[in-house]
Write an enzyme that holds these catalytic residues in place. Structure first.
Site, PDB file in Angstrom:
ATOM      1  N   ARG A 103      -6.937  30.484  41.828  1.00  0.00           N
ATOM      2  CA  ARG A 103      -7.240  29.078  42.088  1.00  0.00           C
ATOM      3  C   ARG A 103      -7.235  28.866  43.600  1.00  0.00           C
ATOM      4  O   ARG A 103      -6.407  29.447  44.317  1.00  0.00           O
ATOM      5  CB  ARG A 103      -6.186  28.159  41.448  1.00  0.00           C
ATOM      6  CG  ARG A 103      -6.262  28.074  39.923  1.00  0.00           C
ATOM      7  CD  ARG A 103      -7.538  27.384  39.447  1.00  0.00           C
ATOM      8  NE  ARG A 103      -7.633  27.291  37.989  1.00  0.00           N
ATOM      9  CZ  ARG A 103      -8.214  28.202  37.205  1.00  0.00           C
ATOM     10  NH1 ARG A 103      -8.767  29.278  37.721  1.00  0.00           N
ATOM     11  NH2 ARG A 103      -8.271  28.016  35.899  1.00  0.00           N
ATOM     12  N   HIS A 159     -17.006  30.004  41.243  1.00  0.00           N
ATOM     13  CA  HIS A 159     -16.014  30.108  40.148  1.00  0.00           C
ATOM     14  C   HIS A 159     -16.644  30.674  38.865  1.00  0.00           C
ATOM     15  O   HIS A 159     -16.725  29.996  37.842  1.00  0.00           O
ATOM     16  CB  HIS A 159     -15.368  28.732  39.881  1.00  0.00           C
ATOM     17  CG  HIS A 159     -14.025  28.855  39.224  1.00  0.00           C
ATOM     18  ND1 HIS A 159     -13.021  27.938  39.384  1.00  0.00           N
ATOM     19  CD2 HIS A 159     -13.509  29.794  38.387  1.00  0.00           C
ATOM     20  CE1 HIS A 159     -11.957  28.294  38.687  1.00  0.00           C
ATOM     21  NE2 HIS A 159     -12.239  29.432  38.070  1.00  0.00           N
ATOM     22  N   GLU A 178     -13.728  22.119  44.462  1.00  0.00           N
ATOM     23  CA  GLU A 178     -14.911  22.716  43.822  1.00  0.00           C
ATOM     24  C   GLU A 178     -15.795  21.607  43.289  1.00  0.00           C
ATOM     25  O   GLU A 178     -15.270  20.657  42.708  1.00  0.00           O
ATOM     26  CB  GLU A 178     -14.476  23.657  42.693  1.00  0.00           C
ATOM     27  CG  GLU A 178     -13.715  24.861  43.224  1.00  0.00           C
ATOM     28  CD  GLU A 178     -13.299  25.847  42.121  1.00  0.00           C
ATOM     29  OE1 GLU A 178     -13.629  25.618  40.939  1.00  0.00           O
ATOM     30  OE2 GLU A 178     -12.638  26.830  42.460  1.00  0.00           O
TER      31      GLU A 178
END
Ligand code: DGY
Length: 323
Positions: free
Chosen positions: A239, A287, A268
């Site tokens: 993360r 991601h 994000e």
């Protein structure tokens, strides 16, 4: 009898969610890349018996308080830092994630980042695409070897162990740091446990796979980057908030470390004009750790199985248990 109501916060495969359609009224946000707006999610959550959520949905106290019918939240991810698990548990709402089935896919991507940064694959591919390749040169786009180097894995869970397995193929020396010793990893992949500082000091590749918790927030900061070798490459597939990104940027431009491969970011989606994204020695991905068709379909199916289990009074397959 009134059927339960399930809200799915992003467009998923109806085929994989079929078990849900058999038992409930299923309502799905129709967009794949545009998130369901928060206000709408709140409206839907107010009447939902179950939510199938994405890691980008914040399932916090506000939503959990308003969702008075909610029995289960199935998160399409192994990570669950987007959900207030403790509060959900207090309200007897079951939270499920998708462990195991994404382990190898995420490990493949993580190791892909190691190779991409070390061997400058993105730069090299752009070089050809931009018609810059004029002749072969002895040091043209020369990167760094991966084989026989030291990889330091921070967070030796299942994905960490799967990354270590891949590192064995590259005959790497494997160090790891974890909250608790992982004896299985030590036996199965020959990983050596060490302190975080020792790992940072000795590794050529520092791979972050630790979950985001209060303890791991900004675990990687200027102090850590200064301990690392000047030739070290930092990889993050866990993360973004585990890293202080300003410090990472400074460490890269001041040559404290040699490069970074990042699949995750504090904010994000990260924007193309973010200073980190513009660096030639940074590979930034959106991601996609678990993003293979096979794995994403399995994850959807597992979420559906978990919701079905809870709504039919059975035990879910992969309930998140707070340690
Ligand atoms: C997850 O599922 O939590 C990971 O971020 C995989 O991409």
């Amino acid at each position: 009898m009134k059927k339960p109501y399930i809200f799915v916060t992003r467009k998923c495969s109806e085929y994989q969610l079929k078990p849900l359609y058999d038992i409930a009224d299923v309502d799905m946000w129709p967009e794949e890349e545009v998130p369901c707006p928060r206000e709408l999610l709140i409206e839907k959550a107010k009447k939902a018996d179950a939510l199938l959520t994405m890691l980008s949905d914040s399932i916090d106290q506000e939503i959990l308080d308003l969702a008075t019918n909610l029995k289960v939240v199935a998160n399409l991810a192994v990570g669950f830092d987007n959900i207030d698990i403790k509060y959900a548990n207090e309200k007897e709402i079951v939270v499920c994630n998708t462990p195991d089935i994404l382990t190898d896919t995420t490990a493949d991507l993580t190791f892909g980042l190691v190779l991409s940064v070390a061997r400058r694959l993105m730069e090299a591919a752009d070089y050809v695409k931009n018609n810059q390749w004029k002749s072969w040169g002895p040091l043209l786009l020369a990167g760094h070897d991966v084989h026989h180097k030291t990889i330091g894995i921070v967070g030796m869970g299942k994905i960490g162990q799967a990354v270590a397995k891949r590192a064995i193929g590259f005959e790497m020396n494997i160090l790891y740091h974890n909250r608790t010793r992982n004896h299985e990893a030590e036996e199965m992949v020959g990983a050596s446990y060490c302190s975080l500082d020792q790992l940072l000091k000795e590794s050529d590749f520092v791979v972050c796979l630790t979950p985001l918790t209060n303890e791991t927030k900004q675990l990687f900061n200027m102090k850590s980057f200064k301990i690392m070798k000047k030739t070290a490459i930092f990889i993050n597939a866990s993360r973004g908030a585990v890293v202080n990104e300003d410090d990472l940027y400074q460490a890269l431009i001041n040559k404290e470390i040699a490069g970074a491969g990042l699949d995750v970011f504090t904010q994000e989606p990260i924007q193309a004009d973010h200073p980190l994204v513009g660096l030639h020695n940074v590979v930034a991905l959106p991601h996609i750790g678990s993003a293979s068709m096979e794995t994403r379909f399995s994850m959807m199916h597992l979420c559906a199985s978990n919701i079905t289990a809870v709504l039919t009074g059975n035990k879910p397959l992969t309930k998140v248990e707070l340690k």
